[in-house]
Design an enzyme around this catalytic site. Structure first.
Site, PDB file in Angstrom:
ATOM      1  N   HIS A   1      -5.477  -1.571  -7.905  1.00  0.00           N
ATOM      2  CA  HIS A   1      -5.975  -0.490  -7.051  1.00  0.00           C
ATOM      3  C   HIS A   1      -5.048  -0.189  -5.872  1.00  0.00           C
ATOM      4  CE1 HIS A   1      -7.792  -3.839  -4.629  1.00  0.00           C
ATOM      5  NE2 HIS A   1      -7.521  -3.017  -3.622  1.00  0.00           N
TER       6      HIS A   1
ATOM      7  N   ASP B   1      -8.104  -5.730 -12.551  1.00  0.00           N
ATOM      8  CA  ASP B   1      -7.560  -5.056 -11.370  1.00  0.00           C
ATOM      9  C   ASP B   1      -6.231  -5.672 -10.945  1.00  0.00           C
ATOM     10  OD1 ASP B   1      -7.506  -3.154  -9.293  1.00  0.00           O
ATOM     11  OD2 ASP B   1      -8.361  -4.589  -7.869  1.00  0.00           O
TER      12      ASP B   1
ATOM     13  N   SER C   1      -5.133  -6.878  -0.054  1.00  0.00           N
ATOM     14  CA  SER C   1      -5.302  -6.781  -1.506  1.00  0.00           C
ATOM     15  C   SER C   1      -3.977  -6.986  -2.223  1.00  0.00           C
ATOM     16  CB  SER C   1      -5.872  -5.405  -1.870  1.00  0.00           C
ATOM     17  OG  SER C   1      -7.199  -5.275  -1.421  1.00  0.00           O
TER      18      SER C   1
END
Length: 279
Positions: A122, A152, A231
């Protein structure tokens, strides 16, 4: 023995010789005893006895030695030193037809000698420009060479890899237990190479990626601070070994700041998805 002590011993020997000479000449017994006592007196007077250490002397010496000892560095400091050369700062740009662009950022970690960078999908999904910055300051555009949408995860390769890359050491998340130390290093809010620490809060959690219907099972839950920009960065054990890739956090409000619950994909699952053997 120094010169002074040697001269005192010579005097002592002379006294002993004189005493026996007088005894041989027939001096009375009392005189011989007196001479012996006299020699003993001069021996105690002239011979320097070594100083004995007292308890206070010993305690003072120990205190001095302890004060000069250097304490071992904290585990967090060692972890940071181990992982920092492998950390990557990721910046993305998504251009639109209206000539406007969206910008984003994230983290990544070099996982092999070929310079492959593991991050969250993402972070880079839909980006028209991906820019990576390595720990030595090398900047380069990068491209997605592999993706694992169900976890992901994405694998990036820089177009201009540094001459020397330092791959992270991959650990074994299966050896971790709830309560074990956990460390996160990444770029929250663009603050390059920031560190937070906490513990493993749980295993086998299910995480729903924000804005999607994707649910990822088998996640590691941590309470180390995670914020936008973390992230794709590494989750580390106390040895500085990567045990997971940070995916996201839970916040019941519409905000995205950390409230104490974050998740990471176990590293053995991640490298298995990218084609490496899941050790």
């Amino acid at each position: 023995m120094n010169e002074s002590s040697g001269s005192k011993m010579e005097v002592f020997r002379g006294r002993i010789k004189e005493m026996f000479t007088r005894l041989r000449r027939g001096l009375p017994f009392a005189s011989g005893v007196f001479a012996a006592l006299l020699v003993l007196f001069f021996y105690n007077l002239l011979i320097v006895k070594p100083n004995q250490l007292t308890l206070e002397d010993v305690n003072a010496s120990v205190a001095i030695a302890m004060a000069s000892a250097t304490p071992a560095p904290a585990n967090s400091a060692l972890v940071y030193q181990v992982i920092q050369p492998s950390l990557v700062w990721i910046q993305v740009e998504e251009k639109h037809q209206q000539a406007e662009s969206d910008f984003g950022l994230g983290s990544g970690v070099v996982v092999d000698n070929f310079g492959n960078i593991l991050t969250s999908l993402h972070v880079v999904n839909g980006a028209t420009v991906i820019k990576v910055t390595f720990a030595d300051g090398t900047e380069s555009q990068a491209q997605i060479v592999n993706s694992i949408p169900e976890m992901d995860l994405a694998v990036l390769q820089a177009l201009d890899t540094p001459l020397f890359v330092v791959p992270a050491v991959l650990g074994n998340p299966n050896s971790m237990r709830v309560g074990d130390e956990a460390y996160v290093v990444g770029n929250p809010f663009g603050l390059y190479s920031s560190m937070s620490s906490g513990v493993i809060s749980g295993f086998d959690r299910v995480f729903r990626v924000s804005g999607t219907d994707l649910e990822i099972p088998g996640m590691i839950q941590i309470d180390a601070a995670v914020n936008p920009g973390n992230s794709g960065g590494p989750l580390l054990n106390r040895s500085g070994h990567v045990i997971g890739i940070i995916t996201g956090l839970i916040n019941p409000t519409d905000d995205t700041f950390f409230i104490g619950i974050a998740f990471a994909v176990p590293i053995n699952v991640a490298v298995g998805g990218m084609g490496s053997p899941p050790y």
